[in-house]
Design a protein around this motif. Structure first.
Motif, PDB file in Angstrom:
ATOM      1  N   GLN A  94       0.832  -1.195   0.000  1.00  0.00           N
ATOM      2  CA  GLN A  94       0.000   0.000   0.000  1.00  0.00           C
ATOM      3  C   GLN A  94       0.872   1.251   0.000  1.00  0.00           C
ATOM      4  O   GLN A  94       2.090   1.177   0.182  1.00  0.00           O
ATOM      5  CB  GLN A  94      -0.927  -0.011   1.228  1.00  0.00           C
ATOM      6  CG  GLN A  94      -2.002  -1.086   1.197  1.00  0.00           C
ATOM      7  CD  GLN A  94      -3.183  -0.700   0.309  1.00  0.00           C
ATOM      8  OE1 GLN A  94      -3.217   0.393  -0.257  1.00  0.00           O
ATOM      9  NE2 GLN A  94      -4.141  -1.606   0.180  1.00  0.00           N
ATOM     10  N   ILE A  95       0.229   2.420  -0.155  1.00  0.00           N
ATOM     11  CA  ILE A  95       0.974   3.666  -0.339  1.00  0.00           C
ATOM     12  C   ILE A  95       1.174   4.449   0.957  1.00  0.00           C
ATOM     13  O   ILE A  95       1.709   5.556   0.938  1.00  0.00           O
ATOM     14  CB  ILE A  95       0.248   4.577  -1.352  1.00  0.00           C
ATOM     15  CG1 ILE A  95      -1.132   4.998  -0.814  1.00  0.00           C
ATOM     16  CG2 ILE A  95       0.123   3.880  -2.691  1.00  0.00           C
ATOM     17  CD1 ILE A  95      -1.833   6.055  -1.668  1.00  0.00           C
ATOM     18  N   HIS A  96       0.778   3.885   2.115  1.00  0.00           N
ATOM     19  CA  HIS A  96       0.703   4.687   3.330  1.00  0.00           C
ATOM     20  C   HIS A  96       2.051   5.163   3.864  1.00  0.00           C
ATOM     21  O   HIS A  96       2.099   6.064   4.698  1.00  0.00           O
ATOM     22  CB  HIS A  96      -0.035   3.911   4.426  1.00  0.00           C
ATOM     23  CG  HIS A  96       0.580   2.614   4.817  1.00  0.00           C
ATOM     24  ND1 HIS A  96       0.699   1.554   3.949  1.00  0.00           N
ATOM     25  CD2 HIS A  96       1.115   2.187   5.984  1.00  0.00           C
ATOM     26  CE1 HIS A  96       1.264   0.534   4.560  1.00  0.00           C
ATOM     27  NE2 HIS A  96       1.539   0.904   5.793  1.00  0.00           N
ATOM     28  N   GLN A 136       1.259   1.086  -8.208  1.00  0.00           N
ATOM     29  CA  GLN A 136       0.503   1.939  -7.306  1.00  0.00           C
ATOM     30  C   GLN A 136       1.432   2.912  -6.576  1.00  0.00           C
ATOM     31  O   GLN A 136       1.144   4.115  -6.454  1.00  0.00           O
ATOM     32  CB  GLN A 136      -0.261   1.070  -6.300  1.00  0.00           C
ATOM     33  CG  GLN A 136      -1.165   1.846  -5.358  1.00  0.00           C
ATOM     34  CD  GLN A 136      -1.858   0.932  -4.359  1.00  0.00           C
ATOM     35  OE1 GLN A 136      -1.520  -0.232  -4.204  1.00  0.00           O
ATOM     36  NE2 GLN A 136      -2.841   1.479  -3.655  1.00  0.00           N
ATOM     37  N   GLU A 142       1.733   7.105  -6.951  1.00  0.00           N
ATOM     38  CA  GLU A 142       1.619   8.017  -5.806  1.00  0.00           C
ATOM     39  C   GLU A 142       2.844   8.920  -5.701  1.00  0.00           C
ATOM     40  O   GLU A 142       2.727  10.110  -5.399  1.00  0.00           O
ATOM     41  CB  GLU A 142       1.428   7.215  -4.514  1.00  0.00           C
ATOM     42  CG  GLU A 142       1.304   8.057  -3.256  1.00  0.00           C
ATOM     43  CD  GLU A 142       0.057   8.927  -3.199  1.00  0.00           C
ATOM     44  OE1 GLU A 142      -0.094   9.666  -2.210  1.00  0.00           O
ATOM     45  OE2 GLU A 142      -0.765   8.877  -4.140  1.00  0.00           O
ATOM     46  N   ARG A 188       2.445  11.547  -8.332  1.00  0.00           N
ATOM     47  CA  ARG A 188       1.390  12.507  -7.995  1.00  0.00           C
ATOM     48  C   ARG A 188       1.897  13.539  -7.004  1.00  0.00           C
ATOM     49  O   ARG A 188       1.691  14.752  -7.188  1.00  0.00           O
ATOM     50  CB  ARG A 188       0.182  11.760  -7.415  1.00  0.00           C
ATOM     51  CG  ARG A 188      -1.015  12.655  -7.103  1.00  0.00           C
ATOM     52  CD  ARG A 188      -2.084  11.908  -6.341  1.00  0.00           C
ATOM     53  NE  ARG A 188      -1.699  11.640  -4.966  1.00  0.00           N
ATOM     54  CZ  ARG A 188      -1.836  12.503  -3.966  1.00  0.00           C
ATOM     55  NH1 ARG A 188      -2.343  13.711  -4.187  1.00  0.00           N
ATOM     56  NH2 ARG A 188      -1.471  12.190  -2.741  1.00  0.00           N
ATOM     57  N   SER A 246      -8.296   3.456   0.053  1.00  0.00           N
ATOM     58  CA  SER A 246      -7.977   4.459  -0.959  1.00  0.00           C
ATOM     59  C   SER A 246      -6.915   5.423  -0.419  1.00  0.00           C
ATOM     60  O   SER A 246      -6.518   5.373   0.750  1.00  0.00           O
ATOM     61  CB  SER A 246      -9.228   5.244  -1.363  1.00  0.00           C
ATOM     62  OG  SER A 246      -9.499   6.275  -0.434  1.00  0.00           O
ATOM     63  N   ARG A 247      -6.477   6.337  -1.282  1.00  0.00           N
ATOM     64  CA  ARG A 247      -5.498   7.332  -0.883  1.00  0.00           C
ATOM     65  C   ARG A 247      -5.971   8.155   0.317  1.00  0.00           C
ATOM     66  O   ARG A 247      -5.178   8.564   1.164  1.00  0.00           O
ATOM     67  CB  ARG A 247      -5.203   8.265  -2.061  1.00  0.00           C
ATOM     68  CG  ARG A 247      -4.146   9.321  -1.776  1.00  0.00           C
ATOM     69  CD  ARG A 247      -4.128  10.363  -2.877  1.00  0.00           C
ATOM     70  NE  ARG A 247      -3.927   9.749  -4.169  1.00  0.00           N
ATOM     71  CZ  ARG A 247      -4.462  10.194  -5.299  1.00  0.00           C
ATOM     72  NH1 ARG A 247      -5.253  11.242  -5.275  1.00  0.00           N
ATOM     73  NH2 ARG A 247      -4.209   9.596  -6.445  1.00  0.00           N
ATOM     74  N   THR A 275      -4.811   7.473   3.821  1.00  0.00           N
ATOM     75  CA  THR A 275      -3.420   7.703   4.202  1.00  0.00           C
ATOM     76  C   THR A 275      -2.984   9.161   4.132  1.00  0.00           C
ATOM     77  O   THR A 275      -1.919   9.501   4.635  1.00  0.00           O
ATOM     78  CB  THR A 275      -2.486   6.886   3.292  1.00  0.00           C
ATOM     79  OG1 THR A 275      -2.543   7.405   1.950  1.00  0.00           O
ATOM     80  CG2 THR A 275      -2.878   5.423   3.279  1.00  0.00           C
ATOM     81  N   ASP A 276      -3.775  10.033   3.504  1.00  0.00           N
ATOM     82  CA  ASP A 276      -3.317  11.403   3.278  1.00  0.00           C
ATOM     83  C   ASP A 276      -3.894  12.401   4.286  1.00  0.00           C
ATOM     84  O   ASP A 276      -3.860  13.606   4.053  1.00  0.00           O
ATOM     85  CB  ASP A 276      -3.619  11.850   1.848  1.00  0.00           C
ATOM     86  CG  ASP A 276      -5.110  12.004   1.556  1.00  0.00           C
ATOM     87  OD1 ASP A 276      -5.941  11.822   2.473  1.00  0.00           O
ATOM     88  OD2 ASP A 276      -5.445  12.305   0.386  1.00  0.00           O
TER      89      ASP A 276
END
Length: 411
Positions: free
Chosen positions: A13-15, A44, A48, A51, A275-276, A279-280
């Motif tokens: 994941q992107i966390h 993924q 990120e 982005r 979803s993003r 984590t954001d």
């Protein structure tokens, strides 16, 4: 000779990206002569990184690492549903890349395999950590194996010295680079237009600590029955990532299961399993009340003090336990049947807890007028330039210790 510093993002994941990518972007501005490369391990993560870089107007080279050996690809294909086989295989299959670096900046501890298993002794490993929580695993002995560790505040620094036995000269207190990405104004979700107070339920993934496996569905059912509150259900992004959850800090396995369609379609409930926005800081910004167990996201929520509530599903002896220090910031209940009354009390009791929240927040985050990423970038550059094993040039100063006393639990 140009120094080459890598920033690795190797996760499902992107966390973890927002914890260290801001440092890479700040370093590119501070030390343009340094070669910086971002390494990811899936599309993924790459998306990120791109982005966030685009949003900050920074261009950085990105290398997407892959599994190269047939054996690791086979293991990933058959084991990935229950084990992070790809994550582990990335290290062995890309030793040439890691060996080309002078330093590698990481947000997790699995990368220590590069030293402990694969013998890259000359590679300086710099740990940014991810989150400023209280769980014991954040202060285990593995932290002492890094060449340098960046910490967000005095709480983290003191525990790493006392519990993980990290030498003080391997620590730099830099604040919290993720906060550099906070939106100027709190996020509001469309369903919040109904004017009801919004609760964020944020259970952790670990079976031996999380409230989800025993009480989570009862929590969701409560908000289905009592729609006086909105609910954002945004658990740890790894909770529903696999069919089974396996933790190694205390060997446990459990199954998160599925979310009932009645919950998914309820107008006052917003479900997001990864979803993003999970984590954001969108949800920690949007919510009026935090409901959780041991997630470090509670400290991100406390960037703006608001009512907190905790669900103890494991009969924890938490008083005076530093691993549960955040439970001082709100009432603690042991049964979701008590949730309605506890939520109704939360706003009333907030003034009692607000000073504790502010004190624990300042112990967790040493924030100054300078962006945390800029402070961290200087620390990374200094650590990367030091010979492996050499002492720090700047003396470390013992901060004043503040002892916090927890509030009494609510039965």
């Amino acid at each position: 000779m140009t120094m080459k510093i890598g920033f690795l993002f190797n996760h499902d994941q992107i966390h973890q990206v927002a914890h260290s990518l801001p440092i890479a972007m700040a370093l590119a501005k501070q030390a343009p002569q340094t070669e910086i490369v971002i390494a990811t391990s899936n599309c993924q993560l790459t998306a990120e990184v791109r982005r966030l870089c685009a949003a900050q107007g920074v261009e950085l080279p990105i290398v997407q690492l892959e599994l190269r050996r047939p054996l690791t690809r086979l293991a990933a294909r058959h084991l990935e549903s229950v084990l992070p086989a790809t994550k582990l295989g990335i290290y062995r299959d890309n030793l040439d890349f890691f060996g080309s670096l002078d330093a590698l900046v990481v947000a997790e501890k699995t990368s220590l395999l590069l030293k402990t298993r694969y013998g890259l002794d000359k590679l300086r490993l710099i740990h940014t950590r991810h989150g400023a929580g209280d769980r014991a695993i954040g202060f285990d002995k593995a932290s002492a194996e890094f060449d340098h560790v960046l910490v967000s505040g005095p709480k983290i620094l003191e525990r790493l010295i006392a519990e993980a036995e990290v030498p003080p000269d391997r620590l730099s207190m830099v604040g919290y680079p993720k906060f550099d990405l906070l939106p100027d104004a709190p996020v509001r979700l469309p369903f919040q237009s109904n004017g009801k107070p919004t609760v964020l339920y944020n259970p952790h993934v670990s079976p031996h600590l999380s409230s989800w496996y025993r009480h989570g569905r009862a929590v969701l059912e409560h908000f289905l029955r009592d729609d006086r509150y909105n609910l954002i259900f945004a658990p740890h992004v790894m909770l529903f990532h696999r069919r089974f959850v396996l933790t190694i800090d205390r060997l446990r396995v459990d199954r998160p299961g599925l979310i009932d369609d009645r919950i998914l379609s309820a107008p006052n409930i917003h479900v997001d399993l990864g979803s993003r926005a999970c984590t954001d800081m969108s949800y920690t910004s949007a919510a009026d009340i935090y409901l959780g167990d041991v997630s470090s996201q509670v400290y991100e929520f406390l960037h703006r003090p608001r009512p907190c509530l905790f669900l103890d599903s494991h009969a924890v002896d938490w008083i005076d336990n530093p691993n549960f220090a955040h439970w001082q910031t709100g009432d603690v209940i042991t049964d979701p049947a008590l949730l309605g009354a506890a939520l109704d009390r939360a706003a009333v009791r907030h003034e009692r807890y607000k000073p504790v929240q502010q004190r624990l927040f300042s112990r967790s985050f040493d924030l100054t007028g300078e962006p945390s990423a800029a402070r961290a970038a200087r620390a990374v550059l200094a650590a990367a330039q030091r010979p492996v094993g050499a002492p720090a040039m700047v003396p470390w100063v013992q901060p004043t210790r503040i002892v916090d006393r927890p509030k009494t639990a609510v039965a």
